[in-house]
Scaffold this active site. Sequence first.
Site, PDB file in Angstrom:
ATOM      1  N   LYS A 172       1.198  -1.066   0.219  1.00 36.00           N
ATOM      2  CA  LYS A 172       0.062   0.242  -0.029  1.00 36.00           C
ATOM      3  C   LYS A 172       1.010   1.242   0.098  1.00 36.00           C
ATOM      4  CE  LYS A 172      -3.858  -2.252   0.645  1.00 36.00           C
ATOM      5  NZ  LYS A 172      -5.519  -2.200   0.132  1.00 36.00           N
ATOM      6  N   ASP A 224     -11.690   2.689  -2.449  1.00 37.09           N
ATOM      7  CA  ASP A 224     -12.231   1.970  -1.337  1.00 37.09           C
ATOM      8  C   ASP A 224     -13.518   2.635  -0.331  1.00 37.09           C
ATOM      9  OD1 ASP A 224     -10.372  -0.489  -1.241  1.00 37.09           O
ATOM     10  OD2 ASP A 224      -8.583   0.586   0.353  1.00 37.09           O
TER      11      ASP A 224
END
Length: 273
Positions: free
Chosen positions: A66, A103
């Site tokens: 990430k 997300d």
Amino acid sequence: MQDRYAVVGNPIAHSKSPAIHTLFAKQTQQKLSYEKILIELGHFEKDVKRFFTSGGKGLNVTVPFKENAFTFPDQLTPRAQLAGAVNTLIQQTDGSILGDTTDGAGLINDLQRNCFLLKNAKILVLGAGGAVRGILEPLLAQQPKEVVIANRTVAKAQMLADIFDNYGNIRACGFDDLTGYEFDTVINGTSASLAGELPPVPESIFANNKNTGAYDMMYSKKLTPFLLWAKQQNVSLLTDGLGMLVGQAAESFQLWRGVMPDITPVIDALRNQ
Ligand code: ATR
């Protein structure tokens, strides 16, 4: 040649992304390939560059890359900057790489699909890690009455509340401070469910309302500890994060292909696997 997409991570064998995107492609009659690629630690930049220079069009990035996904792109979207996270890389027509995060949009899509109260609602978010940071701006954009972030380590919750302070309706606290407060929508964004644990939240947090809901950003075949606990308190709207997973994938698919797939049949297909 078919346009190439992939998800990269380590480990990656468990990823549901290839199944999801293959179903989206079928549903929307798009010709593309979507694979999973295992990247060795320390090889992210090299392998991702190679993927794009050899004709790859887009990538999803998952743990533990990430951080790399956030620093790698030539440009970031404003929502990726606010979230401090990137899960989707898109090769643009000039060859440069854009980083975006889907997300938050995936979560909002799933909350709305399941009729959770958002506008004018009192929303409680449990946890203050990277996953929670990514959903705060999309939640605040739904114009809730308030968003409270509760975390074991209060300073981390406070740090997040400070980032979004300009909305004027977000605050941070510890789990014990929740006693005496009630919420319409409670979202578990801690990783406690992964360890089979329950965040230590007082029992009185759910408003006595037929649309009061509990949402766990994790998903599993049976109810997560958090959803089981909410059920025991007569909360009837209980949803796990499978819809968020499919929803964020749908948002990535739309960024790459310009078509928004229908997520409901894909969630149903995954549930029945
Ligand atoms: P992610 O990327 O999934 O957000 P993370 O950044 O490691 O992962 O954050 C995990 C979150 O879950 C944190 O808010 C963590 O609380 P702390 O900040 O106090 O560590 C929370 N968490 C993990 N296990 C928990 C548990 N058993 N009970 C309560 N909170 C928990």
